[in-house]
Design a protein around this motif. Structure first.
Motif, mmCIF file in Angstrom:
data_model
loop_
_atom_site.group_PDB
_atom_site.id
_atom_site.type_symbol
_atom_site.label_atom_id
_atom_site.label_comp_id
_atom_site.label_asym_id
_atom_site.label_seq_id
_atom_site.Cartn_x
_atom_site.Cartn_y
_atom_site.Cartn_z
ATOM 1 N N SER A 94 -5.618 -5.128 14.501
ATOM 2 C CA SER A 94 -4.663 -5.517 15.886
ATOM 3 C C SER A 94 -4.995 -4.991 17.206
ATOM 4 O O SER A 94 -5.006 -5.565 18.305
ATOM 5 C CB SER A 94 -3.144 -5.424 15.454
ATOM 6 O OG SER A 94 -2.749 -4.215 15.588
ATOM 7 N N GLN A 95 -5.267 -3.542 17.250
ATOM 8 C CA GLN A 95 -5.566 -2.709 18.679
ATOM 9 C C GLN A 95 -6.970 -3.520 19.204
ATOM 10 O O GLN A 95 -7.294 -3.484 20.347
ATOM 11 C CB GLN A 95 -5.222 -1.356 18.170
ATOM 12 C CG GLN A 95 -3.979 -0.902 17.977
ATOM 13 C CD GLN A 95 -2.948 -1.511 19.343
ATOM 14 O OE1 GLN A 95 -3.089 -1.162 20.334
ATOM 15 N NE2 GLN A 95 -1.769 -1.990 18.631
ATOM 16 N N ILE A 96 -7.877 -3.679 18.107
ATOM 17 C CA ILE A 96 -9.331 -4.028 18.527
ATOM 18 C C ILE A 96 -9.163 -5.272 19.451
ATOM 19 O O ILE A 96 -9.604 -5.756 20.436
ATOM 20 C CB ILE A 96 -10.108 -4.093 17.271
ATOM 21 C CG1 ILE A 96 -10.564 -2.688 16.985
ATOM 22 C CG2 ILE A 96 -11.518 -4.909 17.754
ATOM 23 C CD1 ILE A 96 -11.272 -2.769 15.400
ATOM 24 N N ILE A 97 -8.394 -6.350 18.608
ATOM 25 C CA ILE A 97 -8.169 -7.627 19.312
ATOM 26 C C ILE A 97 -7.279 -7.869 20.498
ATOM 27 O O ILE A 97 -7.334 -8.888 21.051
ATOM 28 C CB ILE A 97 -8.114 -8.717 18.276
ATOM 29 C CG1 ILE A 97 -6.840 -8.756 17.513
ATOM 30 C CG2 ILE A 97 -9.276 -8.687 17.173
ATOM 31 C CD1 ILE A 97 -6.698 -9.699 16.636
ATOM 32 N N ARG A 98 -6.355 -6.992 20.432
ATOM 33 C CA ARG A 98 -5.099 -7.331 21.462
ATOM 34 C C ARG A 98 -5.619 -7.467 22.822
ATOM 35 O O ARG A 98 -5.135 -8.468 23.542
ATOM 36 C CB ARG A 98 -4.303 -5.960 21.391
ATOM 37 C CG ARG A 98 -3.088 -6.078 22.157
ATOM 38 C CD ARG A 98 -2.114 -4.881 22.018
ATOM 39 N NE ARG A 98 -1.664 -4.740 20.665
ATOM 40 C CZ ARG A 98 -0.677 -5.799 20.087
ATOM 41 N NH1 ARG A 98 0.072 -6.614 20.920
ATOM 42 N NH2 ARG A 98 -0.225 -5.479 18.995
ATOM 43 N N PRO A 99 -6.745 -6.817 23.429
ATOM 44 C CA PRO A 99 -6.962 -7.334 24.695
ATOM 45 C C PRO A 99 -7.411 -8.808 24.820
ATOM 46 O O PRO A 99 -7.269 -9.243 25.880
ATOM 47 C CB PRO A 99 -8.327 -6.227 25.207
ATOM 48 C CG PRO A 99 -8.077 -5.107 24.154
ATOM 49 C CD PRO A 99 -7.654 -5.777 23.068
ATOM 50 N N ALA A 100 -7.617 -9.337 23.862
ATOM 51 C CA ALA A 100 -8.053 -10.841 24.126
ATOM 52 C C ALA A 100 -7.045 -11.857 23.870
ATOM 53 O O ALA A 100 -7.677 -12.685 23.590
ATOM 54 C CB ALA A 100 -9.724 -10.932 23.044
ATOM 55 N N ILE A 101 -6.345 -11.351 23.299
ATOM 56 C CA ILE A 101 -5.011 -12.285 22.779
ATOM 57 C C ILE A 101 -4.062 -12.529 24.043
ATOM 58 O O ILE A 101 -3.543 -11.895 24.674
ATOM 59 C CB ILE A 101 -4.251 -11.727 21.674
ATOM 60 C CG1 ILE A 101 -5.224 -11.314 20.515
ATOM 61 C CG2 ILE A 101 -3.272 -12.795 21.172
ATOM 62 C CD1 ILE A 101 -5.930 -12.375 19.886
ATOM 63 N N THR A 102 -3.838 -13.896 24.157
ATOM 64 C CA THR A 102 -3.031 -14.297 25.029
ATOM 65 C C THR A 102 -1.920 -14.719 24.203
ATOM 66 O O THR A 102 -1.829 -15.684 23.449
ATOM 67 C CB THR A 102 -3.463 -15.565 25.995
ATOM 68 O OG1 THR A 102 -4.675 -14.896 26.695
ATOM 69 C CG2 THR A 102 -2.397 -15.979 26.932
ATOM 70 N N SER A 103 -0.542 -14.349 24.502
ATOM 71 C CA SER A 103 0.428 -14.571 23.760
ATOM 72 C C SER A 103 0.814 -15.877 23.688
ATOM 73 O O SER A 103 1.148 -16.525 24.762
ATOM 74 C CB SER A 103 1.910 -13.666 24.211
ATOM 75 O OG SER A 103 2.903 -14.084 23.344
ATOM 76 N N GLY A 104 1.025 -16.517 22.565
ATOM 77 C CA GLY A 104 1.644 -18.057 22.537
ATOM 78 C C GLY A 104 0.358 -18.759 22.730
ATOM 79 O O GLY A 104 0.626 -20.134 22.445
ATOM 80 N N LYS A 105 -0.764 -18.486 22.931
ATOM 81 C CA LYS A 105 -1.936 -19.612 23.420
ATOM 82 C C LYS A 105 -3.036 -19.373 22.521
ATOM 83 O O LYS A 105 -3.530 -20.432 21.719
ATOM 84 C CB LYS A 105 -2.487 -19.229 24.483
ATOM 85 C CG LYS A 105 -3.863 -20.039 25.059
ATOM 86 C CD LYS A 105 -4.235 -19.692 26.479
ATOM 87 C CE LYS A 105 -5.577 -20.292 26.538
ATOM 88 N NZ LYS A 105 -5.647 -21.685 26.778
ATOM 89 N N THR A 106 -3.562 -18.232 22.049
ATOM 90 C CA THR A 106 -4.566 -17.796 21.358
ATOM 91 C C THR A 106 -4.606 -18.015 19.990
ATOM 92 O O THR A 106 -3.587 -17.025 19.202
ATOM 93 C CB THR A 106 -5.296 -16.351 21.756
ATOM 94 O OG1 THR A 106 -5.458 -16.117 23.011
ATOM 95 C CG2 THR A 106 -6.501 -16.263 20.965
#
Length: 328
Positions: A94-106
């Motif tokens: 979860s910490q690895i991918i967090r920078p690339a996740i847009t809440s509600g979109k990705t």
């Protein structure tokens, strides 16, 4: 480079052989960024050189090549597709991918082995669609940036959790995206049964290959090893059936051995290759999680417990985690 047909943006996290193949197919209709580590320099310069029995030879030049997900934070992605090894005992995905996740979109897509991999991601990103995918594909990276894919492939995909409404539309769109790239993919109601079924083979053959340092054909030629594989399969099936999956043990075991003889002879499973290279093995998600779930339901699985102890020790030893203080 031609503009993507649908202006979709996808990020592949863990672009080895599997990530390369599916990134390549997604790139037919999306701008695909790949996170590369050991193959970064080669891929950024030359792209991936691919030989595929299904799609022929080709070169996959990602839209962008980056070294880590922090570099992806400046962009917004429609899909983050995780194809790296599932190693919850070593890294927090979860910490690895967090920078690339847009809440509600990705939409987060997990194309990984093992059992129990989804819930930590669902907990970390409750507003994002989550798709769990099981891949049946034979492919390897023979050297940095060189990918060989043997035979056919297919994906089984499910929303997570089962029937999750926010993931319904995402599932339909991902299905069409993969089909546009020629991928064989099917949506199913619940991925857990499929993950258990794949573990019948992985937790037995892969684990015994690691414990014995034998390939599949060598295991099949050694009767005590064959017996051990069967006992582990029976344990996994009992554990799975305690959760209502209803596997027919005799049929499943016979089918697993038939498939191994026909399409996986002289095969060194990925877990054994990781052991060969001294890299972390997916012991926890392939053996440890089904063992813990069996114990939770009070199911006796002595062979699964034993092979877990052995493979866990091998894993720890190769990672330098077993140290004995010198005695004078």
């Amino acid at each position: 480079m031609a503009a993507p047909l649908q202006n979709l943006k996808a990020l592949i996290v863990g672009t080895g052989a599997v990530g390369c193949i599916y990134g390549w197919r997604m790139s037919q209709t999306a701008a695909v960024t790949t996170v590369c580590r050991s193959n970064y320099d080669v891929v950024r310069r030359d792209g991936f050189a691919i030989k595929s029995k299904k799609w022929g030879e080709g070169t996959f030049r990602p839209f962008s090549v980056i070294k880590n997900t922090s570099e992806a934070a400046k962009d917004e992605f429609d899909y983050v597709v995780v194809t790296m090894k599932a190693l919850p005992d070593i890294v927090d995905l979860s910490q690895i991918i967090r920078p690339a996740i847009t809440s509600g979109k990705t939409t987060i897509v997990l194309i990984q082995n093992g059992l129990g991999i989804e819930q930590p991601i669902a907990d970390a990103f409750p507003s994002n669609p989550l798709l769990s995918v099981v891949a049946y594909i034979g492919t390897s990276q023979t050297s940095a940036g060189n990918i060989v894919m043997m035979g056919d492939e297919h994906l089984l995909m499910s929303q997570y959790p089962k029937g999750d409404e926010k993931s319904a539309k995402a599932a339909e769109e991902f299905l069409e995206l993969m089909k546009a790239g020629g991928v064989t993919i099917k949506q199913i109601p619940d991925i857990n049964r499929i993950r258990w079924q794949k573990l019948i083979w992985n937790a037995s053959f892969s684990a015994v290959c690691v414990a014995t340092n034998l390939n599949t054909s060598q295991v099949l030629a050694h009767e005590p090893s064959v017996t051990l594989v069967k006992h582990i399969m029976e344990d996994v099936i009992r554990a799975a059936n305690s959760y209502g999956h209803g596997f027919d043990a005799e049929h499943e075991i016979a089918q697993m051995f038939k498939n191994t003889n026909s399409v996986a002879s002289d095969y060194r499973p990925s877990m054994l290759l990781d052991s060969d290279r001294g890299q972390p093995m997916e012991v926890e998600v392939i053996i440890g999680n089904p063992l813990r779930l069996a114990q939770k339901n009070g199911v006796s699985v002595p062979y699964l417990e034993s092979i877990y102890s052995i493979c866990s020790a091998i894993n720890a030893s190769k990672q330098g985690k077993i140290k004995v203080e010198a005695r004078i």
